[in-house]
Each structure stands twice: as C-alpha cells, then as structure tokens.
Design a protein around this motif. Structure first.
Motif, PDB file in Angstrom:
ATOM      1  N   ASN A 296      35.811  18.286 -26.603  1.00 19.64           N
ATOM      2  CA  ASN A 296      35.292  17.143 -25.838  1.00 19.64           C
ATOM      3  C   ASN A 296      35.135  17.411 -24.341  1.00 19.64           C
ATOM      4  OD1 ASN A 296      37.902  16.992 -24.816  1.00 19.64           O
ATOM      5  ND2 ASN A 296      38.463  15.182 -26.000  1.00 19.64           N
TER       6      ASN A 296
ATOM      7  N   ARG B 173      40.377  23.180 -20.333  1.00 17.99           N
ATOM      8  CA  ARG B 173      39.252  22.322 -20.755  1.00 17.99           C
ATOM      9  C   ARG B 173      39.115  22.453 -22.266  1.00 17.99           C
ATOM     10  NH1 ARG B 173      34.602  20.102 -18.336  1.00 17.99           N
ATOM     11  NH2 ARG B 173      34.907  21.289 -16.423  1.00 17.99           N
TER      12      ARG B 173
ATOM     13  N   GLN C 287      43.080  18.977 -19.622  1.00 16.08           N
ATOM     14  CA  GLN C 287      44.412  18.465 -19.942  1.00 16.08           C
ATOM     15  C   GLN C 287      45.384  19.615 -20.148  1.00 16.08           C
ATOM     16  OE1 GLN C 287      43.271  16.513 -23.754  1.00 16.08           O
ATOM     17  NE2 GLN C 287      44.945  17.712 -24.610  1.00 16.08           N
TER      18      GLN C 287
ATOM     19  N   ALA D 106      37.325  17.679 -22.033  1.00 16.19           N
ATOM     20  CA  ALA D 106      38.338  17.070 -21.168  1.00 16.19           C
ATOM     21  C   ALA D 106      39.325  18.120 -20.651  1.00 16.19           C
ATOM     22  CB  ALA D 106      39.090  15.982 -21.928  1.00 16.19           C
TER      23      ALA D 106
ATOM     24  N   ASP E  36      42.486  13.185 -16.847  1.00 15.69           N
ATOM     25  CA  ASP E  36      42.690  11.780 -17.183  1.00 15.69           C
ATOM     26  C   ASP E  36      44.074  11.322 -16.723  1.00 15.69           C
ATOM     27  OD1 ASP E  36      43.769   9.697 -19.389  1.00 15.69           O
ATOM     28  OD2 ASP E  36      41.602   9.480 -19.152  1.00 15.69           O
TER      29      ASP E  36
END
Length: 157
Positions: free
Chosen positions: A42, A38, A46, A44, A134
């Motif tokens: 931000n 993480r 990934q 996110a 994502d």
C-alpha cells in the motif's frame, strides 16, 4: 505480502469470517533514529511488523520479522504497547482482528534493505522527520522511546 500457510489452512475452514491473529511491531532504534519502511502492498511508511507463527515467542517474532523484512539483527529490550487493531477487511473479503504487540528494539547489526519484498524501501529516520508516517505508528514510536516505561494498554480497569 505472503499469507502464512497456517492462515491459509484456517481460511479453508472458516472462509472470510473474522480471524483473530497476534502480530508484532518492532520499533527499532539506532542512535537517535528509528527504522521505517515503505510497504510494498500500500506504499505506507511504518515500522517493521508481522504475524506471530504458531508456537513462536512474540519477541522472537519481532527479531525474525526485522531479519526477514529489513535484513538486520535486533535485540528486543521491552514490550512498549499492546493494542487491539480495528477489524481489517481485505479486498478478498477476509476479516482479521489483530492484537498488536509493540516491542522496543535496539539495532545490533546489518544495513537495512528490502530483504523479502514486503518493503520497497527501508532505512533510518530521525524522530523529527516522521511526516509521512501515519499517526498510529508515530504513537507506537513515541511509546517505545522511553527505555524503561511500563507497557501501555487500554482496558482492564
């Protein structure tokens, strides 16, 4: 995320104009799981990624980024994907055009942990558990799964 010194030096000369940079994404596998973190900036989820330093070999950058961000040692096994990321415009107006080199990597040693502050959490995730990742990163992971497929890229035809 700390901006590399060489980028700060370039920014003194070009301001916020578009800056082409080459980055790496390390898709790290251990057994049937992939390393996911993480991002601190931000939130996110990934794979590990980062900018290649001037003069640095791309595969060496992937190994370095895994060590710096997740505290693990990896071995790069192949180039899985090459892509031009759509232009990124940061809050301060800086524009960057990233060329992303995606490498398949195998875990060698170490327990993943947020090593340098760029990630707040990091660990192994089953391939069927990537719901918070994502789709652009899920695609990178899918392209890296095969151990011997040729690298994927667009254009040049």
């Amino acid at each position: 995320m700390a901006t590399p010194d060489f980028v700060l030096t370039l920014r003194e000369k070009i301001g916020t104009d578009p800056l082409p940079l080459v980055g790496v994404t390390a898709i790290v596998f251990k057994d049937e799981k992939v390393l996911i973190g993480r991002r601190a900036d931000n939130g996110a989820w990934q794979p590990v990624s980062g900018i290649i330093d001037p003069g640095e070999e791309p595969a060496a950058a992937a190994v370095r980024e895994c060590r710096e961000e997740a505290g693990i040692e990896v071995r790069v096994t192949r180039l899985a994907h090459v892509q031009q990321v759509p232009r990124v415009v940061y809050a301060n107006g800086d524009q960057v055009d990233y060329l992303d080199l995606v490498f398949r990597c195998d875990w060698v040693a170490g327990e993943p942990h947020p090593a340098d502050g760029e990630l707040t959490e990091v660990g192994w995730c089953g391939l069927g558990e990537l719901v918070e990742v994502d789709q652009t990163h899920v695609r990178k992971i899918a392209l890296a799964i095969a151990e011997d497929d040729p690298a994927s890229f667009h254009g040049g035809r």
